[in-house]
Motif scaffolding. Structure first.
Motif, mmCIF file in Angstrom:
data_model
loop_
_atom_site.group_PDB
_atom_site.id
_atom_site.type_symbol
_atom_site.label_atom_id
_atom_site.label_comp_id
_atom_site.label_asym_id
_atom_site.label_seq_id
_atom_site.Cartn_x
_atom_site.Cartn_y
_atom_site.Cartn_z
ATOM 1 N N ALA A 29 -4.093 2.295 0.045
ATOM 2 C CA ALA A 29 -2.892 2.256 -0.796
ATOM 3 C C ALA A 29 -3.247 2.096 -2.266
ATOM 4 O O ALA A 29 -2.453 1.584 -3.050
ATOM 5 C CB ALA A 29 -1.990 1.107 -0.342
ATOM 6 N N TRP A 32 -0.753 3.155 -4.939
ATOM 7 C CA TRP A 32 0.323 2.191 -5.170
ATOM 8 C C TRP A 32 -0.177 1.004 -5.985
ATOM 9 O O TRP A 32 0.549 0.498 -6.853
ATOM 10 C CB TRP A 32 0.908 1.712 -3.846
ATOM 11 C CG TRP A 32 1.781 2.753 -3.223
ATOM 12 C CD1 TRP A 32 1.429 3.638 -2.251
ATOM 13 C CD2 TRP A 32 3.124 3.053 -3.565
ATOM 14 N NE1 TRP A 32 2.483 4.458 -1.957
ATOM 15 C CE2 TRP A 32 3.545 4.118 -2.745
ATOM 16 C CE3 TRP A 32 4.027 2.520 -4.471
ATOM 17 C CZ2 TRP A 32 4.815 4.657 -2.816
ATOM 18 C CZ3 TRP A 32 5.305 3.057 -4.544
ATOM 19 C CH2 TRP A 32 5.684 4.113 -3.726
ATOM 20 N N CYS A 33 -1.395 0.560 -5.716
ATOM 21 C CA CYS A 33 -1.964 -0.560 -6.478
ATOM 22 C C CYS A 33 -2.119 -0.193 -7.948
ATOM 23 O O CYS A 33 -1.797 -0.996 -8.836
ATOM 24 C CB CYS A 33 -3.311 -0.976 -5.891
ATOM 25 S SG CYS A 33 -3.216 -1.629 -4.224
ATOM 26 N N LEU A 63 0.149 8.592 -3.799
ATOM 27 C CA LEU A 63 1.307 7.754 -3.473
ATOM 28 C C LEU A 63 1.861 8.099 -2.095
ATOM 29 O O LEU A 63 2.205 7.211 -1.312
ATOM 30 C CB LEU A 63 2.401 7.918 -4.527
ATOM 31 C CG LEU A 63 2.208 7.217 -5.860
ATOM 32 C CD1 LEU A 63 3.396 7.485 -6.762
ATOM 33 C CD2 LEU A 63 2.004 5.736 -5.682
ATOM 34 N N LEU A 67 1.640 5.535 1.240
ATOM 35 C CA LEU A 67 2.853 4.972 1.819
ATOM 36 C C LEU A 67 2.614 4.520 3.258
ATOM 37 O O LEU A 67 3.148 3.493 3.688
ATOM 38 C CB LEU A 67 3.991 5.999 1.755
ATOM 39 C CG LEU A 67 5.374 5.483 2.081
ATOM 40 C CD1 LEU A 67 5.768 4.378 1.118
ATOM 41 C CD2 LEU A 67 6.370 6.612 2.022
ATOM 42 N N VAL A 70 1.028 1.141 3.147
ATOM 43 C CA VAL A 70 2.011 0.108 2.816
ATOM 44 C C VAL A 70 2.824 -0.255 4.065
ATOM 45 O O VAL A 70 3.085 -1.435 4.325
ATOM 46 C CB VAL A 70 2.925 0.581 1.664
ATOM 47 C CG1 VAL A 70 4.074 -0.378 1.437
ATOM 48 C CG2 VAL A 70 2.115 0.762 0.389
#
Length: 154
Positions: A29, A32-33, A63, A67, A70
């Motif tokens: 991820a 996202w980080c 991204l 997902l 996440v």
């Protein structure tokens, strides 16, 4: 009997998630980080994104691929509370989800290599190395296997 030397069990006797699982999920991820880290910069939010992802489409694909990591992180958090029970079948098959995410990440890495005309970049080399280590971890980790079987004991 004193079991304080056993650090991989929590207070209720359940196996704690391995730290390497958290690191693997953070790696998967990472888009996202980086996105969340870019939100903390007040003057130029896109600068940090351009540093790691010069091409906007690579960032959007990271991204999308992240997902899944996440979602799997949410499943790991749900396991710590042992609720909701409908997540238990998903948790037991968490390793298959991790393999799928590693394959997706490998496909995205090969796409980035293709777009870069197979020129050497440190970020791509580190990604390939971490992908290799992560696959070895998924193959050989007994503690991860024990952890994934622990919720099914209840």
């Amino acid at each position: 009997m004193n079991f304080s030397h056993i650090t991989w069990l929590d207070d209720k006797g359940h196996i704690k998630p391995p730290i390497w699982l958290y690191l693997l999920l953070a790696f998967l991820a990472r888009g996202w980080c980086i996105f969340i880290a870019s939100l903390t910069q007040s003057h130029d939010r896109a600068e940090l994104l351009r540093l790691f992802y010069p091409d906007k489409s690579d960032f959007l694909l990271a991204l999308a691929a992240g997902l899944g990591a996440v979602v799997l992180y949410g499943v790991v958090l749900a396991e710590r509370r042992r609720a909701p029970q409908w997540l238990r079948p998903i948790f037991v098959r968490l390793k298959w989800g991790l393999w799928l995410l590693l394959l997706i990440d490998a496909a995205l890495l090969s796409q980035r290599l293709l777009h870069g005309q197979f020129l050497f970049h440190w970020s791509q080399a580190v990604d390939a190395l971490v992908l290799f280590w992560s696959s070895l971890y998924l193959l050989n980790s007994k503690r991860l296997d024990y952890y994934l079987k622990d919720w099914s004991k209840d």
